[in-house]
Design a protein around this motif. Structure first.
Motif, PDB file in Angstrom:
ATOM      1  N   LYS A 106       0.540  -1.080   0.222  1.00 51.21           N
ATOM      2  CA  LYS A 106      -0.022   0.371  -0.037  1.00 51.21           C
ATOM      3  C   LYS A 106       0.841   1.385  -0.500  1.00 51.21           C
ATOM      4  CE  LYS A 106      -1.570   2.689   3.669  1.00 51.21           C
ATOM      5  NZ  LYS A 106      -0.588   3.007   3.156  1.00 51.21           N
ATOM      6  N   ASP A 107       1.811   1.156   0.314  1.00 51.71           N
ATOM      7  CA  ASP A 107       2.470   2.379   0.798  1.00 51.71           C
ATOM      8  C   ASP A 107       3.487   2.599  -0.516  1.00 51.71           C
ATOM      9  OD1 ASP A 107       2.279   2.983   3.535  1.00 51.71           O
ATOM     10  OD2 ASP A 107       3.604   1.989   4.951  1.00 51.71           O
ATOM     11  N   LEU A 108       3.811   1.912  -1.494  1.00 51.35           N
ATOM     12  CA  LEU A 108       4.131   1.652  -2.205  1.00 51.35           C
ATOM     13  C   LEU A 108       3.644   2.416  -3.901  1.00 51.35           C
ATOM     14  CD1 LEU A 108       6.222  -1.703  -2.665  1.00 51.35           C
ATOM     15  CD2 LEU A 108       7.896   0.933  -1.597  1.00 51.35           C
ATOM     16  N   THR A 109       2.095   2.625  -3.795  1.00 48.58           N
ATOM     17  CA  THR A 109       1.567   3.384  -4.754  1.00 48.58           C
ATOM     18  C   THR A 109       0.457   3.998  -4.446  1.00 48.58           C
ATOM     19  OG1 THR A 109       0.213   1.260  -3.473  1.00 48.58           O
ATOM     20  CG2 THR A 109       0.885   0.389  -4.949  1.00 48.58           C
ATOM     21  N   GLN A 110      -0.205   5.025  -5.737  1.00 47.40           N
ATOM     22  CA  GLN A 110      -0.907   5.574  -5.266  1.00 47.40           C
ATOM     23  C   GLN A 110      -1.880   5.818  -4.542  1.00 47.40           C
ATOM     24  OE1 GLN A 110      -2.142   5.889  -8.996  1.00 47.40           O
ATOM     25  NE2 GLN A 110      -0.351   6.363 -10.589  1.00 47.40           N
ATOM     26  N   PRO A 111      -2.231   7.113  -3.916  1.00 47.56           N
ATOM     27  CA  PRO A 111      -2.884   6.722  -3.139  1.00 47.56           C
ATOM     28  C   PRO A 111      -4.815   6.025  -2.556  1.00 47.56           C
ATOM     29  CG  PRO A 111      -2.822   8.833  -3.570  1.00 47.56           C
ATOM     30  CD  PRO A 111      -2.107   7.969  -4.318  1.00 47.56           C
ATOM     31  N   GLN A 112      -5.327   5.881  -4.106  1.00 45.70           N
ATOM     32  CA  GLN A 112      -6.184   5.239  -3.921  1.00 45.70           C
ATOM     33  C   GLN A 112      -6.055   4.067  -4.369  1.00 45.70           C
ATOM     34  OE1 GLN A 112      -4.541   6.770  -6.242  1.00 45.70           O
ATOM     35  NE2 GLN A 112      -5.057   5.159  -8.213  1.00 45.70           N
ATOM     36  N   PHE A 113      -4.653   2.902  -3.943  1.00 48.34           N
ATOM     37  CA  PHE A 113      -4.677   1.858  -3.749  1.00 48.34           C
ATOM     38  C   PHE A 113      -4.489   1.384  -1.821  1.00 48.34           C
ATOM     39  CE2 PHE A 113      -3.468   2.121  -7.924  1.00 48.34           C
ATOM     40  CZ  PHE A 113      -4.802   1.358  -8.949  1.00 48.34           C
ATOM     41  N   ASN A 114      -5.235   1.335  -1.046  1.00 43.29           N
ATOM     42  CA  ASN A 114      -5.121   0.232  -0.191  1.00 43.29           C
ATOM     43  C   ASN A 114      -5.508  -0.410   0.540  1.00 43.29           C
ATOM     44  OD1 ASN A 114      -4.678   3.045   1.738  1.00 43.29           O
ATOM     45  ND2 ASN A 114      -6.266   3.932   0.583  1.00 43.29           N
ATOM     46  N   ARG A 115      -5.764  -1.935  -0.723  1.00 44.04           N
ATOM     47  CA  ARG A 115      -6.080  -2.670  -0.647  1.00 44.04           C
ATOM     48  C   ARG A 115      -5.204  -4.106  -2.043  1.00 44.04           C
ATOM     49  NH1 ARG A 115     -11.970  -1.769   1.801  1.00 44.04           N
ATOM     50  NH2 ARG A 115     -11.829   0.096   0.619  1.00 44.04           N
ATOM     51  N   VAL A 116      -5.178  -4.923  -1.309  1.00 46.67           N
ATOM     52  CA  VAL A 116      -4.305  -5.929  -2.664  1.00 46.67           C
ATOM     53  C   VAL A 116      -4.753  -7.762  -2.437  1.00 46.67           C
ATOM     54  CG1 VAL A 116      -2.445  -6.344  -0.839  1.00 46.67           C
ATOM     55  CG2 VAL A 116      -1.857  -6.635  -3.014  1.00 46.67           C
ATOM     56  N   PHE A 117      -5.599  -7.889  -3.589  1.00 48.50           N
ATOM     57  CA  PHE A 117      -5.798  -9.671  -3.146  1.00 48.50           C
ATOM     58  C   PHE A 117      -4.728 -10.578  -3.914  1.00 48.50           C
ATOM     59  CE2 PHE A 117      -7.499 -12.611  -5.098  1.00 48.50           C
ATOM     60  CZ  PHE A 117      -8.451 -13.840  -3.841  1.00 48.50           C
ATOM     61  N   PHE A 118      -4.560 -11.209  -3.021  1.00 49.56           N
ATOM     62  CA  PHE A 118      -3.695 -12.093  -3.284  1.00 49.56           C
ATOM     63  C   PHE A 118      -3.535 -13.443  -4.371  1.00 49.56           C
ATOM     64  CE2 PHE A 118      -1.172 -10.244   0.346  1.00 49.56           C
ATOM     65  CZ  PHE A 118      -0.081  -9.335  -0.359  1.00 49.56           C
ATOM     66  N   THR A 119      -2.548 -13.778  -5.419  1.00 45.38           N
ATOM     67  CA  THR A 119      -2.611 -14.890  -6.341  1.00 45.38           C
ATOM     68  C   THR A 119      -1.041 -15.556  -6.534  1.00 45.38           C
ATOM     69  OG1 THR A 119      -1.986 -14.407  -8.630  1.00 45.38           O
ATOM     70  CG2 THR A 119      -4.288 -13.376  -8.057  1.00 45.38           C
ATOM     71  N   GLY A 120      -1.252 -16.662  -7.592  1.00 43.51           N
ATOM     72  CA  GLY A 120      -0.700 -16.725  -7.668  1.00 43.51           C
ATOM     73  C   GLY A 120       0.505 -16.509  -9.052  1.00 43.51           C
ATOM     74  N   SER A 121      -0.360 -15.177  -9.927  1.00 47.50           N
ATOM     75  CA  SER A 121       0.578 -15.292 -10.791  1.00 47.50           C
ATOM     76  C   SER A 121       0.188 -14.478 -11.426  1.00 47.50           C
ATOM     77  CB  SER A 121       0.398 -16.664 -12.344  1.00 47.50           C
ATOM     78  OG  SER A 121      -0.862 -16.567 -12.414  1.00 47.50           O
ATOM     79  N   GLY A 122       0.529 -13.693 -12.346  1.00 44.46           N
ATOM     80  CA  GLY A 122       0.025 -12.962 -13.232  1.00 44.46           C
ATOM     81  C   GLY A 122      -1.625 -12.967 -14.172  1.00 44.46           C
ATOM     82  N   GLU A 318     -20.020 -12.156  -0.106  1.00 46.12           N
ATOM     83  CA  GLU A 318     -18.388 -13.605  -0.021  1.00 46.12           C
ATOM     84  C   GLU A 318     -18.785 -13.447  -1.627  1.00 46.12           C
ATOM     85  OE1 GLU A 318     -18.152 -17.171   1.757  1.00 46.12           O
ATOM     86  OE2 GLU A 318     -17.551 -18.129  -0.274  1.00 46.12           O
ATOM     87  N   PHE A 319     -17.589 -12.649  -1.702  1.00 44.05           N
ATOM     88  CA  PHE A 319     -16.744 -12.702  -3.219  1.00 44.05           C
ATOM     89  C   PHE A 319     -15.997 -13.979  -3.608  1.00 44.05           C
ATOM     90  CE2 PHE A 319     -13.414 -11.181  -6.467  1.00 44.05           C
ATOM     91  CZ  PHE A 319     -14.461 -11.735  -7.241  1.00 44.05           C
ATOM     92  N   ALA A 320     -16.827 -15.003  -3.959  1.00 44.35           N
ATOM     93  CA  ALA A 320     -16.398 -16.332  -3.807  1.00 44.35           C
ATOM     94  C   ALA A 320     -15.265 -16.537  -4.775  1.00 44.35           C
ATOM     95  CB  ALA A 320     -17.519 -17.329  -4.689  1.00 44.35           C
ATOM     96  N   HIS A 321     -14.107 -16.555  -4.598  1.00 44.72           N
ATOM     97  CA  HIS A 321     -13.038 -16.875  -5.589  1.00 44.72           C
ATOM     98  C   HIS A 321     -12.005 -16.407  -4.634  1.00 44.72           C
ATOM     99  CE1 HIS A 321     -10.741 -15.233  -8.960  1.00 44.72           C
ATOM    100  NE2 HIS A 321     -10.309 -15.014  -8.445  1.00 44.72           N
ATOM    101  N   GLY A 322     -10.703 -17.386  -4.549  1.00 47.33           N
ATOM    102  CA  GLY A 322      -9.582 -17.511  -4.648  1.00 47.33           C
ATOM    103  C   GLY A 322      -9.306 -18.864  -4.980  1.00 47.33           C
ATOM    104  N   TYR A 323      -7.868 -18.706  -4.488  1.00 48.84           N
ATOM    105  CA  TYR A 323      -6.710 -19.962  -4.757  1.00 48.84           C
ATOM    106  C   TYR A 323      -5.744 -20.673  -3.260  1.00 48.84           C
ATOM    107  CZ  TYR A 323      -7.005 -17.288  -9.362  1.00 48.84           C
ATOM    108  OH  TYR A 323      -7.399 -16.294 -10.568  1.00 48.84           O
ATOM    109  N   THR A 324      -5.900 -21.525  -3.936  1.00 50.58           N
ATOM    110  CA  THR A 324      -5.276 -22.067  -2.212  1.00 50.58           C
ATOM    111  C   THR A 324      -4.111 -21.408  -2.140  1.00 50.58           C
ATOM    112  OG1 THR A 324      -6.308 -23.694  -3.242  1.00 50.58           O
ATOM    113  CG2 THR A 324      -4.032 -24.104  -1.855  1.00 50.58           C
ATOM    114  N   TYR A 325      -3.556 -21.111  -3.192  1.00 50.57           N
ATOM    115  CA  TYR A 325      -1.529 -19.862  -3.116  1.00 50.57           C
ATOM    116  C   TYR A 325      -2.358 -18.485  -3.439  1.00 50.57           C
ATOM    117  CZ  TYR A 325       0.005 -24.548  -3.449  1.00 50.57           C
ATOM    118  OH  TYR A 325      -0.256 -26.026  -3.564  1.00 50.57           O
ATOM    119  N   SER A 326      -3.442 -18.166  -2.172  1.00 47.53           N
ATOM    120  CA  SER A 326      -3.432 -16.031  -1.965  1.00 47.53           C
ATOM    121  C   SER A 326      -2.986 -16.347  -1.093  1.00 47.53           C
ATOM    122  CB  SER A 326      -5.298 -16.197  -2.530  1.00 47.53           C
ATOM    123  OG  SER A 326      -6.080 -15.984  -3.852  1.00 47.53           O
ATOM    124  N   GLY A 327      -1.725 -15.187  -1.085  1.00 47.28           N
ATOM    125  CA  GLY A 327      -1.115 -15.148   0.358  1.00 47.28           C
ATOM    126  C   GLY A 327       0.007 -15.966  -0.020  1.00 47.28           C
TER     127      GLY A 327
END
Ligand SMILES: *Cc1c(COP(=O)(O)O)cnc(C)c1O
Length: 457
Positions: A106-122, A318-327
Motif C-alpha cells: 500500500k505504501d508503494l502505490t498511489q493513494p487510491q490503492f489501500n487494498r490488495v488481493f493475492f494470487t499465484g501469478s499474473g 462473500e466474493f466467491a473467488h480465491g486460490y489455495t496459494y493466495s498470499g
C-alpha cells in the motif's frame, strides 16, 4: 540428501524430451535441437549444464529484477517455511507474511490503492480482475456493463480469461478465444504504422480507437479498459507520450474502470515504482506478479482501488473467488525481503538516474546498424527491430525467422535476449553494472553483423 539427481546434460535432455511438455514451445523443433539445461545462476549470469556462462539480459522472464544469488531471499523463504510453511487466507484467517506484505505494498502505490488481493501469478491476477470488474458493476446496479476493452497483441497471461484479455492471435486460434464480452482495439505502435502521422498525433488517434469502440459497443455496456503501460511480450511497444493521458481522459469521461497491467512494469522496471506512475495514469486496478519476488517464488496480486474495494467490501457479501496459494506465506516473506532490497539499494532510482540512461544511450546508438530499423528503451525495458530496409521500412518475410536467428546467435555469444517476431527484447536485472551493460551493447553489435551475414547469404 539433495532432492535433485545429478545427471549428465544428455540424460537430462533425454528425460526432458520424453516426459516434459513445455510452455510456449514447438516440441518438434525442440526435440531436434534438445533443450538448453540451465543449472545455476549468480548476479546477472546464468550457467548451463556445459558450464557456459550467459549474461541474462531478460531477467529470466522479466522477473529476476534483484539479480540471482540473493541469500537474503533464500533465508526469508527458509525461515518462513520453518515457522509456517503454509496456511490459507480463506474463511476468516490470515498470517503475518500476507498481512505485512499487503500493508507494505500500500505504501508503494498511489493513494487510491489501500487494498490488495493475492494470487499465484499474473494470469490469475487478470482472471481475478475480470470477476471483480463484473461483480463491481453488478453491485452498482449496472449488470449490463460487462464488456472489457483490451488491445491487439497485448499479453495478459495464459489462463482462459487472461488469454482472452490478451490480443495474441496465435493464442486465440488454439482454443476458440476470446470468451464473450472482451473486445480488442489497435495498439499504440507508431513504428509499425504507416507513419503518416507524427508520433504525437498517432498516440491520440490510437487512444481514440478506444472511444470509437465504446460508441460501437454502447457506453452503458463497457466495464473497463486494460492495457500494459508498455506492451511487453508483444515486442516492447512504447506508446507515444500523448497516448496514456488520452486513454485516461476517455476512461474518466465514460466512467470506465482503468486496469494498468503492471506484471512487467511494476516494482521499478521503468525507473518509477509502477508504469502508472511513469505515465501519470490513475488506475482502478493494477495486476502484478513477476518482479514482486524477483521470481524467487511465485506470487501475484491485484491492487484494488477504494472505488472498487469499498463496494466489494460493503455490498458483495462473500466474493466467491480465491486460490489455495493466495498470499502463500513463503512467497510473501520473499516479496517483503525483495522489496526491502529494492528500497535499501535504491534500485528503482538507479534505473531512473544511472543504469537506465546508460544502457539506453548504447542501445539507441545501435540504430546506425544497417539491420536496425528502430530502437526503444524506457528504464530497463527495450527492443530493437530488425528490418530488411530502413527507408521506406521494409520487413523480412516472417518465414525467414530473422529474429530467431539473431536470438540463437546471442546465446552462442554469451548473452540471452529474446525475440518477439523480428524485435529483439532486452530487460536485464536492475543490478546490471556499467561494464555488463557495455557487454550487452558490444555483443549486440557483433550479433547484428553475424545476422546480417546470414541474411545476405
Ligand atoms: C507475464 C505477464 C502476465 C502473466 O503472468 P504469469 O505469471 O505468467 O501468469 C500478465 N501480464 C503481463 C503484462 C505479463 O507480462
Amino acid at each position: 540428501m539433495a532432492a535433485i539427481e545429478k545427471r549428465s546434460r544428455e540424460d537430462w535432455q533425454e528425460l526432458d524430451k520424453d516426459h516434459h511438455l513445455h510452455p510456449f514451445t514447438d516440441h518438434k523443433d525442440l526435440h531436434k535441437k534438445r533443450s538448453r539445461i540451465i543449472t545455476r545462476a549468480e548476479g546477472v549470469y546464468i550457467y548451463d549444464a556445459d558450464g557456459n556462462k550467459i549474461l541474462d539480459g531478460m531477467s529470466g522472464l522479466w522477473c529476476v529484477n534483484a539479480g540471482y544469488g540473493r541469500q537474503e531471499l533464500v533465508d526469508a523463504a527458509a525461515e518462513q517455511m520453518q515457522e509456517l510453511p503454509y496456511y490459507n487466507n480463506f474463511f476468516q484467517c490470515a498470517h503475518p507474511p500476507s498481512i505485512e506484505l499487503a500493508a507494505m505494498l500500500k505504501d508503494l502505490t498511489q493513494p487510491q490503492f489501500n487494498r490488495v488481493f493475492f494470487t499465484g501469478s499474473g494470469s490469475e491476477s487478470n482472471d481475478t480482475i475480470v470477476r471483480m470488474v463484473r461483480t463491481y458493476w453488478d453491485l452498482m446496479g449496472q449488470p449490463e456493463r460487462h464488456t472489457i476493452i483490451s488491445r491487439k497483441n497485448a499479453y495478459h497471461g495464459s489462463t482462459v480469461a487472461a488469454a482472452s484479455l490478451g490480443g495474441m492471435k496465435s493464442m486465440h486460434k488454439q482454443s476458440g478465444l476470446p470468451i464473450p464480452g472482451i473486445v480488442h482495439v489497435d495498439q499504440p505502435y507508431w513504428y509499425g504504422s504507416d507513419q503518416s502521422l507524427s508520433p504525437e498525433d498517432f498516440g491520440i488517434a490510437a487512444a481514440q480507437t478506444i472511444e470509437a469502440k465504446i460508441r460501437e459497443v454502447g457506453a452503458d455496456k463497457v466495464a473497463a479498459f486494460i492495457g500494459e503501460p508498455i506492451q511487453g511480450a508483444g515486442g516492447v511497444i512504447v506508446p507515444p507520450d500523448t497516448y496514456w493521458p488520452e486513454v485516461q481522459r476517455i476512461c474518466d469521461e465514460y466512467g470506465i474502470l482503468l486496469i494498468s497491467d503492471e506484471v512487467i512494469t511494476g516494482f521499478g522496471r521503468l525507473g518509477e515504482w509502477f508504469g502508472a506512475d511513469y505515465y501519470g495514469t490513475k488506475p482502478d486496478f493494477m495486476p502484478f506478479a513477476k518482479g514482486v519476488t524477483s521470481g524467487y517464488l511465485p506470487l501475484g496480486g491485484v491492487f484494488v482501488s477504494d472505488r472498487v474495494a469499498d463496494v466489494l467490501v460493503d455490498k458483495a457479501g462473500e466474493f466467491a473467488h480465491g486460490y489455495t496459494y493466495s498470499g502463500h506465506p513463503a512467497s510473501c516473506a520473499v516479496a517483503i525481503a525483495n522489496l526491502k532490497i529494492l528500497q535499501r539499494e535504491n534500485l528503482v532510482e538507479r534505473i531512473r538516474d544511472d543504469i537506465g540512461p546508460y544502457l539506453q544511450k548504447g542501445w539507441a546508438e545501435l540504430e546506425d546498424h544497417p539491420l536496425v530499423g528502430n530502437t526503444r528503451m524506457v528504464g530497463l525495458m527495450g527492443a530493437l527491430e530488425l528490418v530488411k530496409s530502413k527507408e521506406p521500412v521494409e520487413r523480412f518475410d516472417e518465414k525467414q525467422g530473422v529474429g530467431g536467428i539473431a536470438r540463437d546467435l546471442f546465446i552462442e555469444n554469451g548473452v540471452c535476449l529474446r525475440a518477439s517476431g523480428d524485435a529483439i527484447i532486452c530487460a536485464p536485472p536492475f543490478t546490471l553494472s556499467h561494464s555488463e551493460a557495455d557487454t550487452i551493447i558490444e555483443v549486440t553489435r557483433k550479433v547484428l553483423d553475424q545476422t546480417l551475414k546470414v541474411v545476405n547469404e
